[in-house]
Design a protein around this motif. Structure first.
Motif, PDB file in Angstrom:
ATOM      1  N   GLY A   1     -13.684 -45.720 -31.627  1.00 42.66           N
ATOM      2  CA  GLY A   1     -13.122 -47.038 -31.368  1.00 42.66           C
ATOM      3  C   GLY A   1     -14.230 -47.917 -30.833  1.00 42.66           C
ATOM      4  O   GLY A   1     -14.981 -47.498 -29.964  1.00 42.66           O
TER       5      GLY A   1
ATOM      6  N   GLY B   1     -12.211 -53.943 -29.823  1.00 38.42           N
ATOM      7  CA  GLY B   1     -11.298 -53.792 -30.956  1.00 38.42           C
ATOM      8  C   GLY B   1     -10.140 -52.890 -30.587  1.00 38.42           C
ATOM      9  O   GLY B   1     -10.202 -52.158 -29.606  1.00 38.42           O
ATOM     10  N   LYS B   2      -9.089 -52.952 -31.364  1.00 35.55           N
ATOM     11  CA  LYS B   2      -7.919 -52.107 -31.095  1.00 35.55           C
ATOM     12  C   LYS B   2      -7.831 -50.920 -32.044  1.00 35.55           C
ATOM     13  O   LYS B   2      -7.162 -49.942 -31.753  1.00 35.55           O
ATOM     14  N   ASP B   3      -8.509 -51.001 -33.183  1.00 39.31           N
ATOM     15  CA  ASP B   3      -8.401 -49.963 -34.195  1.00 39.31           C
ATOM     16  C   ASP B   3      -9.193 -48.716 -33.822  1.00 39.31           C
ATOM     17  O   ASP B   3     -10.194 -48.775 -33.117  1.00 39.31           O
TER      18      ASP B   3
ATOM     19  N   PRO C   1      -2.101 -45.816 -35.819  1.00 36.67           N
ATOM     20  CA  PRO C   1      -1.965 -45.765 -34.353  1.00 36.67           C
ATOM     21  C   PRO C   1      -0.942 -44.721 -33.919  1.00 36.67           C
ATOM     22  O   PRO C   1       0.174 -44.671 -34.449  1.00 36.67           O
TER      23      PRO C   1
ATOM     24  N   VAL D   1      -5.400 -44.038 -26.191  1.00 38.88           N
ATOM     25  CA  VAL D   1      -5.187 -45.442 -26.552  1.00 38.88           C
ATOM     26  C   VAL D   1      -4.762 -46.242 -25.325  1.00 38.88           C
ATOM     27  O   VAL D   1      -5.265 -47.344 -25.082  1.00 38.88           O
ATOM     28  N   ASP D   2      -3.867 -45.691 -24.531  1.00 39.75           N
ATOM     29  CA  ASP D   2      -3.404 -46.374 -23.317  1.00 39.75           C
ATOM     30  C   ASP D   2      -4.547 -46.574 -22.324  1.00 39.75           C
ATOM     31  O   ASP D   2      -4.693 -47.657 -21.747  1.00 39.75           O
TER      32      ASP D   2
ATOM     33  N   ARG E   1      -7.731 -46.679 -23.003  1.00 39.89           N
ATOM     34  CA  ARG E   1      -8.658 -47.632 -23.625  1.00 39.89           C
ATOM     35  C   ARG E   1      -8.149 -49.067 -23.446  1.00 39.89           C
ATOM     36  O   ARG E   1      -8.927 -49.976 -23.163  1.00 39.89           O
ATOM     37  N   SER E   2      -6.859 -49.267 -23.608  1.00 44.70           N
ATOM     38  CA  SER E   2      -6.263 -50.594 -23.436  1.00 44.70           C
ATOM     39  C   SER E   2      -6.425 -51.108 -22.013  1.00 44.70           C
ATOM     40  O   SER E   2      -6.481 -52.310 -21.778  1.00 44.70           O
TER      41      SER E   2
END
Length: 72
Positions: A8, A12-14, A30, A40-41, A43-44
């Protein structure tokens, strides 16, 4: 050595899966549950999650990497 890496790029979100043996990089759908969703959480929220990779450098182009020019 693991031949598959989840990537990642900051900002970016992808997410992508790189199969080093096959020489391919493909987007990942996702996740909605499981350990990858936890990544993902995190990273966000601004965290970097690194496991089993000891070098990762952002470059502007493959040519820059080949000539040892790295961002930052």
């Amino acid at each position: 050595m693991g031949g598959v890496i989840v990537i990642g790029v900051a900002g970016g979100k992808d997410l992508y899966v790189a199969d080093l043996d096959a020489g391919t990089i493909k987007p990942i759908t996702p996740p909605t549950t499981g350990a990858l969703q936890t990544v993902v959480d995190l990273r966000s929220a601004g965290a970097s999650v690194i496991k089993g990779v000891d070098v990762a450098i952002s470059v502007t182009s493959a040519e820059d990497a080949a000539h040892g020019r790295f961002d930052g």
